[in-house]
Scaffold this active site. Structure first.
Site, PDB file in Angstrom:
ATOM      1  NE  ARG A  21      -3.292   2.137   3.190  1.00  0.00           N
ATOM      2  CZ  ARG A  21      -2.844   3.076   4.010  1.00  0.00           C
ATOM      3  NH1 ARG A  21      -1.598   3.040   4.448  1.00  0.00           N
ATOM      4  NH2 ARG A  21      -3.644   4.060   4.369  1.00  0.00           N
ATOM      5  N   GLY A 102      12.462 -11.835   2.085  1.00  0.00           N
ATOM      6  CA  GLY A 102      13.540 -12.175   3.012  1.00  0.00           C
ATOM      7  C   GLY A 102      14.868 -12.420   2.315  1.00  0.00           C
ATOM      8  CG  ASP A 127      12.659 -17.066   8.783  1.00  0.00           C
ATOM      9  OD1 ASP A 127      11.697 -17.449   9.474  1.00  0.00           O
ATOM     10  OD2 ASP A 127      12.909 -17.520   7.652  1.00  0.00           O
ATOM     11  CD  GLN A 255       5.953 -19.383  15.065  1.00  0.00           C
ATOM     12  OE1 GLN A 255       6.948 -18.939  15.617  1.00  0.00           O
ATOM     13  NE2 GLN A 255       5.947 -20.552  14.449  1.00  0.00           N
TER      14      GLN A 255
HETATM   15  P1  ADP Z   1      12.752 -15.717   1.692  1.00  0.00           P
HETATM   16  O1  ADP Z   1      12.900 -14.583   0.754  1.00  0.00           O
HETATM   17  O2  ADP Z   1      11.537 -15.603   2.568  1.00  0.00           O
HETATM   18  O3  ADP Z   1      14.020 -15.998   2.460  1.00  0.00           O
HETATM   19  P2  ADP Z   1      13.313 -18.051  -0.015  1.00  0.00           P
HETATM   20  O4  ADP Z   1      14.668 -18.278   0.572  1.00  0.00           O
HETATM   21  O5  ADP Z   1      12.457 -19.255  -0.201  1.00  0.00           O
HETATM   22  O6  ADP Z   1      12.426 -17.024   0.832  1.00  0.00           O
HETATM   23  O7  ADP Z   1      13.537 -17.329  -1.408  1.00  0.00           O
HETATM   24  C1  ADP Z   1      12.432 -16.905  -2.178  1.00  0.00           C
HETATM   25  C2  ADP Z   1      12.765 -17.007  -3.638  1.00  0.00           C
HETATM   26  O8  ADP Z   1      13.856 -16.134  -3.946  1.00  0.00           O
HETATM   27  C3  ADP Z   1      13.211 -18.365  -4.134  1.00  0.00           C
HETATM   28  O9  ADP Z   1      12.146 -19.246  -4.368  1.00  0.00           O
HETATM   29  C4  ADP Z   1      13.911 -17.988  -5.430  1.00  0.00           C
HETATM   30  O10 ADP Z   1      12.976 -17.720  -6.450  1.00  0.00           O
HETATM   31  C5  ADP Z   1      14.584 -16.673  -5.053  1.00  0.00           C
HETATM   32  N1  ADP Z   1      15.974 -16.905  -4.667  1.00  0.00           N
HETATM   33  C6  ADP Z   1      16.434 -17.444  -3.513  1.00  0.00           C
HETATM   34  N2  ADP Z   1      17.784 -17.524  -3.512  1.00  0.00           N
HETATM   35  C7  ADP Z   1      18.191 -17.049  -4.713  1.00  0.00           C
HETATM   36  C8  ADP Z   1      19.468 -16.870  -5.339  1.00  0.00           C
HETATM   37  N3  ADP Z   1      20.613 -17.200  -4.721  1.00  0.00           N
HETATM   38  N4  ADP Z   1      19.487 -16.339  -6.580  1.00  0.00           N
HETATM   39  C9  ADP Z   1      18.345 -15.995  -7.222  1.00  0.00           C
HETATM   40  N5  ADP Z   1      17.122 -16.138  -6.673  1.00  0.00           N
HETATM   41  C10 ADP Z   1      17.032 -16.646  -5.449  1.00  0.00           C
HETATM   42  O1  F6P Z   2      10.980 -18.018   5.889  1.00  0.00           O
HETATM   43  C1  F6P Z   2       9.782 -18.014   6.597  1.00  0.00           C
HETATM   44  C2  F6P Z   2       9.421 -19.419   7.019  1.00  0.00           C
HETATM   45  O2  F6P Z   2       8.191 -19.382   7.698  1.00  0.00           O
HETATM   46  C3  F6P Z   2      10.460 -20.155   7.862  1.00  0.00           C
HETATM   47  O3  F6P Z   2      10.421 -19.760   9.215  1.00  0.00           O
HETATM   48  C4  F6P Z   2      10.079 -21.596   7.637  1.00  0.00           C
HETATM   49  O4  F6P Z   2      11.191 -22.454   7.810  1.00  0.00           O
HETATM   50  C5  F6P Z   2       9.624 -21.590   6.200  1.00  0.00           C
HETATM   51  O5  F6P Z   2       9.270 -20.260   5.875  1.00  0.00           O
HETATM   52  C6  F6P Z   2       8.453 -22.499   5.927  1.00  0.00           C
HETATM   53  O6  F6P Z   2       8.224 -22.533   4.563  1.00  0.00           O
HETATM   54  P1  F6P Z   2       6.876 -23.056   3.898  1.00  0.00           P
HETATM   55  O7  F6P Z   2       5.838 -21.984   4.086  1.00  0.00           O
HETATM   56  O8  F6P Z   2       7.254 -23.236   2.469  1.00  0.00           O
HETATM   57  O9  F6P Z   2       6.494 -24.304   4.600  1.00  0.00           O
END
Ligand code: ADP
Ligand code: F6P
Length: 323
Positions: A21, A102, A127, A255
């Site tokens: 928003r 994240g 996290d 959570q």
């Molecule tokens: P979060 O952003 O909550 O930590 P994830 O670690 O699952 O969640 O990352 C979300 C998405 O970001 C992944 O599914 C992927 O599309 C992208 N991503 C994660 N790591 C990389 C990377 N090293 N390079 C490019 N894209 C990435």
């Molecule tokens: O990154 C946020 C988070 O909730 C972590 O704390 C947890 O390990 C993970 O995502 C769970 O992922 P999913 O929603 O794919 O089960």
């Protein structure tokens, strides 16, 4: 700059809607056209895009989750996936992307920026493992949900003179578990950054029983070396020695759901506005975070793929306060 896009990626976090928003309305106020990309990087690759007006982002500050939807998208981690995304953005004349998410999402943002499209990251994950921000959008709400659960469990634990293990989310980061443990007065906190084996947990619970406590609480991070299941099995085998009967509660996705706290909404509003302002002053390829009480920007190159260290002094303080 005329056209920008916004997306939410990775695990959803309460407060993401307030960020969408703020970004949309600040951008419109500044004369920009705004597009929402659905399902994070998945929508960037499949060109799932819609225009966002000021009214499209109304009435959702109090809603958890993300109206743009989120996803995990392995294809975006490949060069081919990122090139498809770039192609779609160019086709639509979108000149910059704001990425709310994240650690993984910001690694993706950094990857995209290296292809030449300006990006801005907004720090958002329950996290709290993202370097470049002391606190991220969603943490406050998730922490309060965990705390409410611990408070409730303590009353029943005390009535039955039981020990409870509460599993808290956080992937491989112990921040949520550590803080929930401090705020909830836990006897034991087990996190990835400070492993705690079942026998030492058993000894701590036994000692608390001998000191006359009516219950014991152990907060176990989902990423801890010994999982709640391992610890529960150990307790079952050693029940006589421990003093308490044990129960286990896994909080899980509870959570991530629900109404964002005032803190998360305000944090999201401030970060969202700063994301657009950074773009307008051409300070690109940065993460918008919150450090030492201020909204800040840090180059994505300095924070991508880095895990924020945890202040373990807080954990030690918890040991003292649980005597
Ligand atoms: P979060 O952003 O909550 O930590 P994830 O670690 O699952 O969640 O990352 C979300 C998405 O970001 C992944 O599914 C992927 O599309 C992208 N991503 C994660 N790591 C990389 C990377 N090293 N390079 C490019 N894209 C990435
Ligand atoms: O990154 C946020 C988070 O909730 C972590 O704390 C947890 O390990 C993970 O995502 C769970 O992922 P999913 O929603 O794919 O089960």
């Amino acid at each position: 700059m005329r056209r920008i896009a916004v997306l939410t990626s990775g695990g959803d976090a309460p407060g993401m809607n307030a960020a969408i928003r703020a970004i949309t309305r600040k951008a419109i106020h500044s004369g920009l056209e705004v597009f929402g990309i659905r399902q994070g990087y998945l929508g960037l690759i499949s060109d799932d895009v819609k225009g966002l007006g000021a009214r499209d982002v109304g009435g959702m500050m109090q809603r958890g989750g993300t109206i743009l939807k989120s996803a995990r998208c392995p294809e975006f981690e490949t060069e081919g996936g990122q090139k498809k995304a770039l192609h779609n953005l160019k086709n639509r004349g979108i000149e910059a992307v704001i990425i709310i998410g994240g650690n993984g999402s910001q690694a993706g943002a950094f990857g995209l920026s290296k292809l030449g499209i300006p990006v801005i990251g907004v720090a958002s994950t329950i996290d709290n493992d993202l370097a470049g921000s002391d606190i991220t959008i969603g943490v406050d709400t998730a922490l309060n949900i965990a705390l409410e659960a611990i408070d409730r469990l303590k009353t029943t634990a005390s009535s039955h003179q039981r020990a409870f293990l509460v599993e808290v989310m956080g992937r491989d980061c112990g921040y949520l578990a550590m803080m929930a443990g401090i705020a909830g007065g836990a006897d034991v906190v087990a996190i990835p950054e400070s492993p705690c084996d079942p026998e030492s947990i058993a000894q701590t619970f036994r000692a608390s029983h001998e000191r006359g406590k009516t219950h014991a609480i152990g907060v176990i991070a989902e990423g801890a070396k010994f999982k709640v299941g391992d610890i529960a099995a150990y307790f079952k085998a050693n029940h006589e020695r421990i003093g308490y009967e044990l129960r286990v509660t896994t909080l899980g996705h509870v959570q991530r759901g629900g109404i964002p706290s005032a803190f998360d909404r305000i944090l999201a509003a401030r970060m969202g506005v700063e994301a657009v302002e950074a773009l307008l002053r051409n300070e690109i390829n940065v993460l918008v975070g919150f450090q030492k009480g201020e909204v800040t920007t840090t180059p994505l190159s300095e924070i991508a793929n880095i895990k924020k260290p945890l202040d373990l002094k807080i954990l030690q303080m918890g040991h003292i306060l649980s005597i």
